[in-house]
Structure formats: C-alpha cells, structure tokens
Scaffold this active site. Structure first.
Site, mmCIF file in Angstrom:
data_model
loop_
_atom_site.group_PDB
_atom_site.id
_atom_site.type_symbol
_atom_site.label_atom_id
_atom_site.label_comp_id
_atom_site.label_asym_id
_atom_site.label_seq_id
_atom_site.Cartn_x
_atom_site.Cartn_y
_atom_site.Cartn_z
ATOM 1 N N SER A 1 -2.729 26.549 -16.529
ATOM 2 C CA SER A 1 -3.772 27.434 -17.055
ATOM 3 C C SER A 1 -3.478 27.854 -18.485
ATOM 4 O O SER A 1 -2.318 28.104 -18.852
ATOM 5 C CB SER A 1 -3.905 28.681 -16.187
ATOM 6 O OG SER A 1 -4.765 29.630 -16.789
ATOM 7 N N TYR B 1 -0.919 36.403 -12.828
ATOM 8 C CA TYR B 1 -1.490 35.067 -12.685
ATOM 9 C C TYR B 1 -0.896 34.121 -13.723
ATOM 10 O O TYR B 1 -0.467 33.007 -13.416
ATOM 11 C CB TYR B 1 -3.008 35.145 -12.849
ATOM 12 C CG TYR B 1 -3.709 33.799 -12.906
ATOM 13 C CD1 TYR B 1 -4.098 33.148 -11.742
ATOM 14 C CD2 TYR B 1 -3.987 33.191 -14.133
ATOM 15 C CE1 TYR B 1 -4.744 31.910 -11.793
ATOM 16 C CE2 TYR B 1 -4.628 31.966 -14.195
ATOM 17 C CZ TYR B 1 -5.000 31.330 -13.027
ATOM 18 O OH TYR B 1 -5.627 30.106 -13.090
ATOM 19 N N GLU C 1 -4.084 30.636 -19.572
ATOM 20 C CA GLU C 1 -3.623 32.023 -19.525
ATOM 21 C C GLU C 1 -2.121 32.127 -19.788
ATOM 22 O O GLU C 1 -1.631 33.158 -20.255
ATOM 23 C CB GLU C 1 -3.949 32.637 -18.157
ATOM 24 C CG GLU C 1 -5.421 32.906 -17.915
ATOM 25 C CD GLU C 1 -5.946 34.095 -18.711
ATOM 26 O OE1 GLU C 1 -5.164 35.027 -18.983
ATOM 27 O OE2 GLU C 1 -7.140 34.090 -19.057
#
Length: 318
Positions: free
Chosen positions: A127, A151, A129
C-alpha cells in the site's frame, strides 16, 4: 497441457473479485479463500457473475496449518495475498487485529511456500500508505517507508517480510505498492463510496448531508479493474520485483466531492458538512506517485483518471 492455477487469498474483496474475473478470462483454474467460505455470501463474485466458476475454500491466514492445507489442496502456480483488514480508519480502532492480519498472514504464507517442493509465485498487496507523508514529492519504489497508521505499519512490515524471504530463500515473491483504487465494489466504509452513494441519494431527493473529515488531503485515485492486471503482470516477469501502481495524478478530496456533485447537477457546498469526529489521529496531507517503472517494465499504464473513476462508480447498478 495443465491449466495454470491461482490461489487468491481474500477473493471476496474488491480486488480479489476483479482479479478472479481477470484470471478466468485468461483460462486459469481459480481458487479463492475466505475465513468462512460456507458463511460468506461472496456478493462481489455474484455481482460479477463468476462465483460458480471459482473453487472456494475456508482459510484462516493467521493459522499456519490452515494456510498449509489450503496450498497443498490447490497446488497453485500463483498465489495472490489480498487478505487483511483493509481500512486505514478502522485500523486506529483495531490496531492489533489489523497488524496481525497482514504480518502473521504473510509470514504464514511465505513459510508454507518455502516448504513446497515446487516453485510458486507469490504476489503481496502492499500500500502507498506505507510511504507516509512524502511532502508532495512523488513516491517511487525506492522511497523509504514512514508509516503513520496501524494499517500502514502492517503493510510496511509485510512488505519487508516479502523482501526478506525473496532474498534469503530465493522465492519468487513481490509486492505491488498500490495507490488508491476504486470501483463499484468498494464497501460503504470507504470515503469514495460514501461520497458516491450519499450524493446519489441527495440527487434523488434526500435531504441528508454528506458528513466528511478533512477535505484538503490529496490522493491518487485509479480504477481497480485496471490495477489487478498489474498484479498479474508482476507474476509473469522472469525475476520478482516490487512495482508502484498508480495513475501519477493526485487530486484533493474536495476535488473528488465537487466533481461527483457536479456530474449530478448539484453544488457540493449546499450538501456537505465537515466533522472533527471524522478526523484521524494522523493523516497524510499529500499522496503522490511516480509509476514510471511499471510503465517501462510491465508496459502497464492507468487508462482512467479520477473523473472517469467517478463516472464509473456513479453509473454502476450495484
């Protein structure tokens, strides 16, 4: 000649469903896992009309025996790890579950593949992120990870695990570092789907307001059905490498909101309110990407931009 087979861990999600659809068109035998295959409705697979074509099995990614038995049963040529708690916002409320679902799951999968007596190619869904806030500088595959949420931390840890097993045991294992990608299959808890569905109800006469947190954040939004093709392409290469997958264009959440309402003939300012309760403890101000490597090495390039993504979601009959 034996058909190629693939095992999709997390086949019931957005990416899992579109990936299964893609692999079926390519003649694969497709296996799909869910924690409870008997109790799962597999609504996304039903929406795409492919549920009956997939061999569905129950698998708990955090239980090594469950992972091992499933792989031995499917004997796949390719494994796609798309499992885990997928919401950044929810990860602040469920940090332990989020981190375990990725790190323990990926570790179990890599250990099982390492023990197999035939080569298996592994794709791991990373990801954007994990990059954290790059201060507006477009991220590349070599940009250091600076996770700012449970996450993101989990995704970064799982990516490092994949890298370690690839180097230490010569596994064909790679990570696709995907930036935001949307579709009609997005769950309601994702802000893009919340915007789409709420605006459609307002356009149909609802008096409700769309309640959002920060609207100045910038994201790179792509079309999920295109991104699963990039996943497949990564496992067709001669050597395993990580690739960043994105459109290369970033827009603010306000841009996404205003474009959505505009396409419905509405002025977003009359229908949107902000709430401090929806502000996250930490949030990335700007998420930008440079997907040049994927363009050059995979011959993959996003075709749909943010406006087309919004149109695709608004026009869905889901």
């Amino acid at each position: 000649m034996k058909r190629k087979s693939a095992l999709i861990c997390g086949v019931s999600g957005q990416d899992g469903a579109y990936l299964a659809q893609l692999l079926l068109t390519k003649g694969y035998e497709v296996w799909g896992t869910s924690r409870d295959a008997q109790g799962n409705s597999f609504s996304n697979l039903n929406f795409l009309g492919i549920k009956s074509e997939i061999q569905l099995v129950s698998m708990d990614v955090e239980d090594f025996r469950s992972v091992w038995v499933t792989i031995k049963k499917a004997m796949p040529d390719e494994i796609y790890f798309l499992s885990g708690q997928s919401s950044v916002g929810l990860s602040f409320e469920q940090p332990v579950e989020t981190i375990q679902s990725f790190t323990i799951g990926v570790l179990n999968l890599l250990e099982a593949v390492k023990m197999m007596n035939y080569p298996v190619k592994v794709y791991h869904a990373g990801s954007s992120e994990a990059f954290g806030d790059t201060l507006g500088i477009p991220a590349t595959e070599s940009t250091p990870f600076q996770p700012r949420s449970p996450y993101a931390l989990a995704k970064a840890s799982a990516t490092w695990l994949v890298n370690n097993y690839r180097e230490a045991y010569q596994l064909f294992a790679c990570t696709g570092i995907l930036f935001n990608h949307e579709s009609p299959l997005r769950p309601q808890r994702f802000v893009t789907q919340k915007i789409i569905q709420t605006s459609k109800r307002i356009a149909e006469g609802s008096s409700e307001k769309l309640i959002l947190g920060r609207m100045d954040i910038s994201r790179d939004w792509g079309w999920a059905p295109e991104y699963v093709e990039a996943m497949w392409l990564m496992l067709q290469q001669e050597t395993p490498e990580d690739f960043l997958i994105a459109t290369g264009q970033s827009f603010t959440l306000q841009d996404f909101v205003s474009t959505t309402f505009s396409k419905l003939g509405l002025d977003w300012k009359n229908h949107v309110e902000q709430s401090s309760e929806l502000m996250r403890p930490t949030d990335l101000a700007i998420s930008k990407a440079n997907p040049e490597k994927a363009s050059q090495r995979l011959a993959w390039k996003a075709k749909m931009n943010m406006e087309q993504v919004i149109e695709g979601m608004l026009n869905s009959s889901l």
